[in-house]
Write a protein that holds these residues in place. Structure first.
Motif, PDB file in Angstrom:
ATOM      1  N   THR A  37      40.260  35.334  34.733  1.00  0.00           N
ATOM      2  CA  THR A  37      39.104  34.481  35.067  1.00  0.00           C
ATOM      3  C   THR A  37      38.131  34.383  33.888  1.00  0.00           C
ATOM      4  N   ARG A  60      21.199  43.824  33.491  1.00  0.00           N
ATOM      5  CA  ARG A  60      21.431  43.276  34.838  1.00  0.00           C
ATOM      6  C   ARG A  60      20.539  43.961  35.865  1.00  0.00           C
ATOM      7  N   ASN A  64      22.299  44.114  41.891  1.00  0.00           N
ATOM      8  CA  ASN A  64      23.423  43.168  41.846  1.00  0.00           C
ATOM      9  C   ASN A  64      24.718  43.950  41.642  1.00  0.00           C
ATOM     10  N   HIS A  69      37.865  46.925  39.977  1.00  0.00           N
ATOM     11  CA  HIS A  69      39.186  46.373  39.658  1.00  0.00           C
ATOM     12  C   HIS A  69      40.260  47.446  39.805  1.00  0.00           C
ATOM     13  N   THR A 119      28.918  48.172  51.236  1.00  0.00           N
ATOM     14  CA  THR A 119      30.190  47.477  51.042  1.00  0.00           C
ATOM     15  C   THR A 119      30.609  47.569  49.576  1.00  0.00           C
ATOM     16  N   ARG A 123      38.964  43.796  43.446  1.00  0.00           N
ATOM     17  CA  ARG A 123      39.836  42.722  42.952  1.00  0.00           C
ATOM     18  C   ARG A 123      40.986  43.342  42.171  1.00  0.00           C
ATOM     19  N   SER A 145      31.177  40.274  34.703  1.00  0.00           N
ATOM     20  CA  SER A 145      31.451  39.431  33.544  1.00  0.00           C
ATOM     21  C   SER A 145      30.736  40.032  32.333  1.00  0.00           C
ATOM     22  N   SER A 183      36.147  34.896  39.765  1.00  0.00           N
ATOM     23  CA  SER A 183      36.978  34.923  40.968  1.00  0.00           C
ATOM     24  C   SER A 183      36.243  34.401  42.205  1.00  0.00           C
ATOM     25  N   ARG A 197      31.446  33.283  47.107  1.00  0.00           N
ATOM     26  CA  ARG A 197      31.378  32.603  45.806  1.00  0.00           C
ATOM     27  C   ARG A 197      32.655  31.782  45.663  1.00  0.00           C
ATOM     28  N   GLY A 233      24.419  38.393  43.508  1.00  0.00           N
ATOM     29  CA  GLY A 233      24.471  37.704  42.224  1.00  0.00           C
ATOM     30  C   GLY A 233      24.307  36.194  42.337  1.00  0.00           C
TER      31      GLY A 233
END
Ligand code: TXA
Ligand code: MG
Length: 351
Positions: A37, A60, A64, A69, A119, A123, A145, A183, A197, A233
């Motif tokens: 991505t 950041r 957020n 992964h 939560t 991914r 990102s 994603s 998203r 985000g």
């Protein structure tokens, strides 16, 4: 900090390169790497100190949360409390690939990674470099990102260097990414899955596997005060170029005529004007710096170039940026979501 930039074969990553990056991750350091991505900024997801480093490097906001992964489906059961049947169908259909799923988290996932939420976003990327790095390190990798917060997401290693050089241990340069937009995020903590998203995996693709899918109403338009998107985000003004970006929607000829009039006026007033056009339309513009974002006949090219073009507009110090709209096709919602946010929801309908 000295940031090592290392080239890596994106199809068939060199074991020695992956090994060096994995060692840094094991030591709690940060490594940026390509995914299918966008480039991700990786750190150990179960180590709060590493997570804190990610927030610091990106600048950041700490509320957020980060996406975790993994390289093996079994890891989901270790990180989450419950995996509904329909979530398993989604995992089977779209993993490895550009789908992030939100589950209720196990205690071992630190709040420092989930931004204080109960939560966790998970991914399983398909990019060989990402997969090998997760496997070799034996670590679940938290990876937002790899851009400075508020800047367009990185689709090339050069973008990561621009934002994070000197702030992280290593950048793996695997060339341009394939998709170019982050994603799709789906929440599976309720009875009906909900898109938080939009991304490459469209609502139609999800519905073909699990039936009805909802969309978080807060992401469809300009955020109203009091309405909070479920993905924190999505609230922030993202991807914003420095110049004033406006999107024009409508019949192609009318949009071109309108942009030509405006660009002519602004250029005559002495402003630097950028125009985001396509291969099909670029020759119709008369004034300003015209950049083609891709082919209307192949929307994948538009998704892949979007963030790069926004960065180019910044590099060239464009003060006004006029952009065509790209609402159609399977990628339309994802492209328009990112573009609208970049424009601060300044979209005009031309009739
Ligand atoms: O394609 C991608 O997803 C890329 C690559 C690197 O994998 N990553 C990415 O991460 O886009 P990031 O941090 O830029 O965006 C993560 C989004 C944010 O909008 C965040 O609020 C949301 O996911 N998110 C993360 N955990 C969440 C959770 N538990 N509940 C709701 N939203 C969550
Ligand atoms: Mg991001």
């Amino acid at each position: 900090m000295d940031t090592k930039v290392i080239k890596v074969n994106s199809e068939n990553p060199e074991p020695a390169v992956i090994e060096a990056a994995a060692m840094l991750l094991e030591q709690g350091e940060l490594v940026a790497f390509p995914t299918e991505t966008v480039y991700g900024l990786g750190g150990n997801a179960l180590d709060e100190t590493a997570a804190a480093r990610i927030y610091a490097a990106k600048g950041r906001p700490s509320d957020n949360p980060l996406i975790v992964h993994i390289a093996d489906v079994e890891q989901v059961y270790d990180l989450t409390k419950a995996v509904p049947e329909y979530a398993e169908q989604l995992m089977r259909a779209f993993w490895p690939g550009p789908l992030t799923i939100i589950f209720d988290k196990q205690e071992k996932v630190p709040y420092g990674t989930t931004g204080g939420l109960e939560t966790v976003a998970i991914r399983m990327p398909s990019h060989p470099v990402a997969r090998e790095l997760i496997r070799r390190s034996g670590i679940c990798i938290a990876a937002p990102s790899a851009n400075t917060s508020g800047r367009p997401s990185p689709t090339r290693a050069k973008h990561v260097e621009e934002d994070l050089c000197g702030k992280i241990a290593m950048i793996l340069d695997g060339g341009e990414v394939g998709i170019g937009l982050e994603s799709t995020i789906v929440d599976v903590t309720a009875d009906v899955p909900m898109i938080l998203r939009p991304g490459y995996i469209s609502k139609q693709m999800l519905e073909a596997v699990v039936g009805k899918v909802a969309v978080d109403p807060a992401i469809l338009e300009k955020p109203k005060s009091g309405v909070r998107p479920k993905a924190p985000g999505m609230m922030y003004r993202h991807y914003a170029p420095k110049g004033e970006l406006v999107i024009y929607e409508g019949e192609q000829e009318k949009v071109i005529a309108h942009i030509n009039t405006l660009a002519g006026k602004k250029a005559a007033e002495g402003y630097r004007v950028g125009i985001i056009a396509t291969e099909e339309t670029k020759s119709a513009y008369e004034k300003g710096w015209v950049v083609s974002i891709g082919e209307r006949s192949n929307e994948k090219t538009i998704a892949r170039n979007l963030y790069h073009v926004l960065r180019q507009m910044d590099e060239a110090n464009m003060e006004f940026i006029f952009c065509e709209a790209f609402p159609t096709g399977s990628l339309g919602p994802a492209i328009m979501n990112r573009l609208s946010k970049a424009a601060g929801y300044h979209i005009e309908k031309i009739s």
